[in-house]
Design a protein around this motif. Structure first.
Motif, short mmCIF file in Angstrom:
data_model
loop_
_atom_site.label_atom_id
_atom_site.label_comp_id
_atom_site.label_asym_id
_atom_site.label_seq_id
_atom_site.Cartn_x
_atom_site.Cartn_y
_atom_site.Cartn_z
N LYS A 1 -6.93 -5.26 -1.18
CA LYS A 1 -8.00 -4.28 -1.38
C LYS A 1 -9.26 -4.72 -0.63
O LYS A 1 -9.66 -5.87 -0.71
N SER B 1 0.84 -1.19 0.00
CA SER B 1 0.00 0.00 0.00
C SER B 1 0.88 1.24 0.00
O SER B 1 2.05 1.18 0.37
N THR C 1 -6.35 -0.71 5.13
CA THR C 1 -6.55 0.72 4.96
C THR C 1 -5.31 1.46 5.44
O THR C 1 -4.86 1.26 6.58
N TYR D 1 -3.18 3.75 -2.48
CA TYR D 1 -3.01 2.66 -3.43
C TYR D 1 -2.87 1.35 -2.66
O TYR D 1 -2.26 1.33 -1.58
N TYR D 2 -3.38 0.28 -3.24
CA TYR D 2 -3.32 -1.04 -2.61
C TYR D 2 -3.04 -2.10 -3.66
O TYR D 2 -3.55 -2.04 -4.78
N THR D 3 -2.25 -3.09 -3.27
CA THR D 3 -2.12 -4.23 -4.15
C THR D 3 -3.45 -5.00 -4.13
O THR D 3 -4.21 -4.95 -3.14
N ASP D 4 -3.73 -5.71 -5.20
CA ASP D 4 -5.06 -6.33 -5.35
C ASP D 4 -5.42 -7.27 -4.20
O ASP D 4 -6.57 -7.34 -3.78
#
Length: 122
Positions: free
Chosen positions: A68, A49, A72, A62-65
């Motif tokens: 998600k 993230s 947070t 942004y987050y890796t899949d």
């Protein structure tokens, strides 16, 4: 000098939660995007993230899949601290988690801390 110190890791059962903290010093915190990456034994480093350095109204995350909807990221510029709230943890989340300065949330890290161990196991 630049310092990033992670805390909050530990052992948790699958489905549990942890909140990681990253305390920063030695640089102008507001100006830098901060990311979290993790490394598990035998695996490559993985970006998890990132949160941009922009003002609150423009802030990007942004987050890796794979995380998600479960993780947070947030930051408190007054405390020079970034947080990673991790919910619904899975055994595959087990790794050492590092926070780092990350150029424009691009996956390029310049400084990082020693890390904190997260173990998800029953």
């Amino acid at each position: 000098q630049v310092q990033l110190v992670e805390s909050g890791g530990g052992l948790v059962q699958p489905g549990g939660s942890l909140r990681l903290s990253c305390a920063a010093s030695g640089f102008t915190f507001d100006y830098y995007a901060i990311g979290w990456f993790r490394q598990a034994p035998g695996k490559e480093r993985e970006g998890v993230s990132c949160i941009s350095s922009r003002n609150l109204s423009d802030r990007r995350t942004y987050y890796t899949d794979s995380v998600k909807g479960r993780f947070t990221i947030s930051r408190d510029n007054a405390k020079n601290t970034v947080y990673l709230q991790m919910n619904s943890l899975k055994p595959e989340d087990t790794a050492v988690y590092h926070c780092a300065t990350e150029r424009y949330c691009s996956g390029i890290y310049d400084y990082w801390g020693q890390g904190t161990q997260v173990t998800v196991s029953s």
